[in-house]
Design an enzyme around this catalytic site. Structure first.
Site, PDB file in Angstrom:
ATOM      1  N   GLU A  39     -26.935 -35.218  -4.156  1.00 10.52           N
ATOM      2  CA  GLU A  39     -26.319 -34.413  -3.224  1.00 10.52           C
ATOM      3  C   GLU A  39     -27.298 -33.741  -2.281  1.00 10.52           C
ATOM      4  O   GLU A  39     -28.418 -33.670  -2.446  1.00 10.52           O
ATOM      5  CB  GLU A  39     -25.783 -33.155  -4.311  1.00 10.52           C
ATOM      6  CG  GLU A  39     -25.083 -31.918  -3.795  1.00 10.52           C
ATOM      7  CD  GLU A  39     -24.610 -30.841  -4.585  1.00 10.52           C
ATOM      8  OE1 GLU A  39     -25.222 -31.067  -5.590  1.00 10.52           O
ATOM      9  OE2 GLU A  39     -24.031 -30.206  -4.333  1.00 10.52           O
ATOM     10  N   LYS A 110     -16.767 -31.989  -1.814  1.00  9.64           N
ATOM     11  CA  LYS A 110     -16.922 -31.381  -2.875  1.00  9.64           C
ATOM     12  C   LYS A 110     -15.768 -30.302  -3.204  1.00  9.64           C
ATOM     13  O   LYS A 110     -15.763 -29.385  -2.346  1.00  9.64           O
ATOM     14  CB  LYS A 110     -18.412 -30.635  -3.025  1.00  9.64           C
ATOM     15  CG  LYS A 110     -18.728 -30.036  -4.502  1.00  9.64           C
ATOM     16  CD  LYS A 110     -20.153 -29.511  -4.368  1.00  9.64           C
ATOM     17  CE  LYS A 110     -20.639 -29.030  -5.837  1.00  9.64           C
ATOM     18  NZ  LYS A 110     -21.977 -28.689  -5.774  1.00  9.64           N
ATOM     19  N   CYS A 148     -21.892 -33.166  -8.290  1.00  6.18           N
ATOM     20  CA  CYS A 148     -22.528 -32.362  -9.052  1.00  6.18           C
ATOM     21  C   CYS A 148     -21.567 -31.371 -10.029  1.00  6.18           C
ATOM     22  O   CYS A 148     -21.102 -31.973 -10.826  1.00  6.18           O
ATOM     23  CB  CYS A 148     -23.403 -31.372  -8.094  1.00  6.18           C
ATOM     24  SG  CYS A 148     -24.675 -30.588  -9.220  1.00  6.18           S
TER      25      CYS A 148
END
Ligand code: ACM
Length: 270
Positions: A39, A110, A148
């Site tokens: 990331e 995300k 993540c």
């Protein structure tokens, strides 16, 4: 069979050219069909306001890091997934660029923002998508991406698996210890390959320090760990996989993980 790779390294804070150099060095001589970077690989992670990262954010097309990623993908013949700070108008997203050799660039933004990210990034609006990819020798595989903290929401990996992912790329900057023991379960319950590429080291911002746990890992659809890294090393994890094995979700003569689902009983999920 296809070769997949997870890159774990320590990014230099706010220094994209140096981070590109580090990735080039680590991947020198590495041949893989799919390469996953962490990331926010080019910028570092810990920003507390959008203004702190605005000068480093870049568009999917025409940004210094994203254009380097496309050139790298073209040169290697590899599909590359990498986290970056994406500028789209006034908004900045915590995104992953998905680059296919000679192909159209794709992006995932995300969905589940972690901690101070909520003060920096706009909530992702792409949703989950599975993308058709090919290995260097023409094997088709279906690639899903999450970033993540999305791991903490089983709906993310589930959505990708239901959309037909064989492999889930998971660029990460993990600070909580739980993810490496959870990813084998995400892989098992969805019968997919997972590639978690995490970073090492710490980012210091004003009075606060975040330390990242390393421990990148590649899992197979049985929940077995094919490759894993230590907490501090810079390393490229590699595995040879047959992505099509992810498509057979029968676990015995009468049970199939997806055919046996009962969505009508899961009304609380809506
Ligand atoms: C995280 O989502 N980077 C913890």
């Amino acid at each position: 069979m296809i070769t997949i790779a997870a890159v774990q390294f320590e990014p230099a804070y706010r220094n994209p050219p140096e981070n590109i150099r580090r990735i080039e060095t680590l991947l020198d001589g590495v041949d893989a069909d799919l390469i996953v970077l962490p990331e926010l690989f080019s910028t570092g992670y810990f920003f507390r306001t959008a203004d702190e990262i605005r000068d480093l954010a870049e568009p999917l097309s025409g940004g210094a890091s994203t254009e380097w990623l496309q050139t790298f993908s073209d040169a290697k013949g590899s599909v590359v997934v990498a986290g970056f700070a994406e500028q789209d108008g006034d908004r900045i997203f915590n995104s992953a660029a998905i680059l296919r050799p000679g192909g159209e660039k794709k992006v995932y933004r995300k969905t589940h923002l972690f901690y101070r990210e909520k003060d920096v990034f706009a909530p992702g609006d792409t949703g989950f998508e599975v993308i058709d990819c090919h290995s260097r020798n023409g094997i088709h595989f279906r690639l899903g991406t999450m970033i993540c903290f999305d791991w903490y929401f089983p709906e993310a990996a589930r959505s990708l698996a239901l959309l037909g992912a064989d492999v889930i790329a998971h660029p990460s900057n993990l600070v909580r210890k739980d993810c490496p023991r959870s990813m084998p379960i995400r892989a098992l319950e969805n019968h997919v390959f997972t590639i978690t590429s995490n970073r090492t080291g710490s980012d210091v911002n004003a009075e606060e320090t975040l330390t990242f746990i390393g421990k990148s890992l590649i899992c197979d659809p049985k929940g077995d760990i094919l490759a894993s890294a230590g907490p501090d090393e810079s390393v490229v994890l590699m595995a040879e996989i047959d992505p099509h094995t992810a498509r057979h979700r029968a676990i015995n003569a009468t049970n199939d993980l997806f055919a046996d689902r009962r969505p009508d009983m899961y009304t609380a999920l809506k």
